[in-house]
Design a protein around this motif. Structure first.
Motif, short mmCIF file in Angstrom:
data_model
loop_
_atom_site.label_atom_id
_atom_site.label_comp_id
_atom_site.label_asym_id
_atom_site.label_seq_id
_atom_site.Cartn_x
_atom_site.Cartn_y
_atom_site.Cartn_z
N SER A 55 0.82 -1.22 0.00
CA SER A 55 0.00 0.00 0.00
C SER A 55 0.85 1.26 0.00
O SER A 55 0.32 2.36 -0.18
CB SER A 55 -0.93 0.01 1.21
N ASN A 74 -5.14 9.91 -0.40
CA ASN A 74 -6.13 9.92 -1.49
C ASN A 74 -7.48 9.40 -1.01
O ASN A 74 -8.54 9.92 -1.41
CB ASN A 74 -5.63 9.08 -2.66
N LEU A 75 -7.46 8.39 -0.16
CA LEU A 75 -8.71 7.87 0.40
C LEU A 75 -9.41 8.93 1.22
O LEU A 75 -10.63 9.12 1.10
CB LEU A 75 -8.43 6.63 1.26
N ARG A 115 0.65 2.30 -8.39
CA ARG A 115 -0.02 1.22 -9.10
C ARG A 115 0.96 0.22 -9.71
O ARG A 115 0.73 -0.98 -9.72
CB ARG A 115 -0.92 1.80 -10.18
N ASN A 153 -1.52 6.89 -0.78
CA ASN A 153 -2.78 6.18 -1.02
C ASN A 153 -3.80 6.45 0.07
O ASN A 153 -5.00 6.59 -0.21
CB ASN A 153 -2.51 4.67 -1.12
N TYR A 154 -3.35 6.51 1.31
CA TYR A 154 -4.26 6.79 2.42
C TYR A 154 -4.75 8.24 2.37
O TYR A 154 -5.90 8.52 2.71
CB TYR A 154 -3.56 6.50 3.76
N TYR A 209 -11.56 -0.46 -7.01
CA TYR A 209 -10.22 0.06 -7.28
C TYR A 209 -9.19 -1.04 -7.47
O TYR A 209 -8.07 -0.77 -7.88
CB TYR A 209 -9.78 0.98 -6.14
N ASP A 235 -11.28 11.43 -0.87
CA ASP A 235 -12.23 10.92 -1.86
C ASP A 235 -13.64 10.93 -1.28
O ASP A 235 -13.91 10.22 -0.30
CB ASP A 235 -11.83 9.50 -2.27
N ARG A 258 -4.35 1.72 -3.86
CA ARG A 258 -5.48 2.22 -3.09
C ARG A 258 -6.36 1.08 -2.61
O ARG A 258 -6.87 1.12 -1.49
CB ARG A 258 -6.30 3.20 -3.93
N ASP A 264 -6.36 0.49 -9.55
CA ASP A 264 -5.37 1.13 -8.69
C ASP A 264 -5.10 0.20 -7.51
O ASP A 264 -5.75 0.29 -6.49
CB ASP A 264 -5.88 2.49 -8.20
#
Length: 326
Positions: A79, A96-97, A83, A93-94, A291, A100, A298, A295
């Motif tokens: 993680s 981005n979460l 990608r 990635n966290y 995802y 979102d 993510r 991705d």
């Protein structure tokens, strides 16, 4: 080699492999590592006995490490990459979460599921267990209520798709609406916010039978003397149920509630089959699957978020189960 022979061979290798491992490891422990010498025989025997339990635990610990610890650590490391898996991006990635809106909606919907489904299934299971125990044909009623447990989540979802169909000649819900004078058929799965509750009904329908069986056994374990004493003191059936029976099985109720909660946090089939996560019904597992194919970083981050949410409930559930066994 056919599948049957492969299964038989796997069982034989597993059984005889375990027997050979325990036999050989004990011989090595007693004769090589801690041999019973005359000068320190007692000390070596005590040392061997201290190590021996770990010989029996080693296969299970090895399997847990290989199939549980290693994947969790590997997923966390994965993680932290993009990608392609080549560029280290840290906690991007966290981040981005967190930014979102769809992820926040999935978290909110999961919270609704956690609040509604375990409480509804446990309550209905408790009430049904109490009522069916008073019926002569209670065994048949329990069998019918428990029957949805034998259906897969996908199969149950397909059944309820007919119930929710927007055609009154097929969908039972729309047929009832038209019977009471509604204007026309609707698609319940496209009604914002409330469509989540229509999906929850499916899981409640499935899990009520599980709660009923466990709680029925707990109710039968209450001493009859307690109930008879309450009746002699003038308690009515509601007082006996809520003030005598329920407190005595509260530990079992909590275990059932947390078990269903863990299932809710991992449920995916119902949402994916009914709506595919559309119309505002996205939850964390379906969001992760969405995802996963575009991705991976993510998706792995979402999987770890789900694990973090499930872990405290599992620990608490294990502690409650241990208290029940004492």
């Amino acid at each position: 080699m056919g599948p049957l022979m492969q299964g038989v061979l796997t069982i034989l290798i597993g059984v005889f492999g375990c027997i050979g491992y325990f036999y050989a490891s004990n011989i090595v422990l007693d004769r090589v590592i801690f041999p019973p010498r005359h000068d320190d025989a007692g000390r070596n025997i005590n040392r061997a006995n201290a190590v021996r339990p770990w010989l029996f635990l080693f296969p299970a610990l090895f399997a847990l490490t290989l199939y549980l610890v290693y994947p969790v650590v590997g997923s966390f490391i994965r993680s932290m990459y993009d990608r392609t898996g080549d560029t280290f991006i840290g906690f991007q990635n966290y981040q981005n979460l967190a930014g979102d809106p769809e992820f926040r909606s999935a978290v909110f919907n999961n919270l609704l599921w956690v609040l509604v489904v375990p409480a509804a299934a446990t309550f209905l299971g408790l009430v049904i267990a109490q009522l069916t125990d008073r019926l002569k044909w209670g065994g048949i009623a329990k069998s019918l209520i428990f029957m949805p447990m034998a259906i897969s989540f996908v199969g149950a979802s397909l059944i309820w798709k007919f119930v929710y169909a927007n055609d009154a000649s097929i969908g039972m819900l729309n047929a009832v609406r038209l019977f009471f004078g509604a204007d026309g058929p609707i698609d319940p799965l496209q009604v914002p916010f409330w469509n989540n509750f229509f999906l929850m009904v499916i899981l409640v329908w499935i899990q009520t039978g599980f709660a009923m069986v466990i709680l029925s056994a707990a109710l039968r374990g209450i001493p009859e003397e307690t109930i008879e004493a309450a009746i002699l003191d003038g308690a009515n059936p509601f007082q006996i149920f809520f003030k005598i029976q329920v407190p005595q099985i509260m530990g079992t109720i909590l275990v059932v509630w947390t078990t269903i909660t863990i299932l809710v946090l991992k449920v995916f089939d119902i949402v994916y089959t009914m709506t595919g996560g559309n119309f505002g019904t996205q939850i964390l597992p379906s969001y992760m699957m969405e995802y996963m194919f575009r991705d991976d970083g993510r998706a792995t981050a979402v999987a770890l978020v789900i694990m973090v949410l499930v872990l405290p409930v599992m620990i608490w559930n294990i502690r409650q189960a241990r208290k029940e066994m004492r």
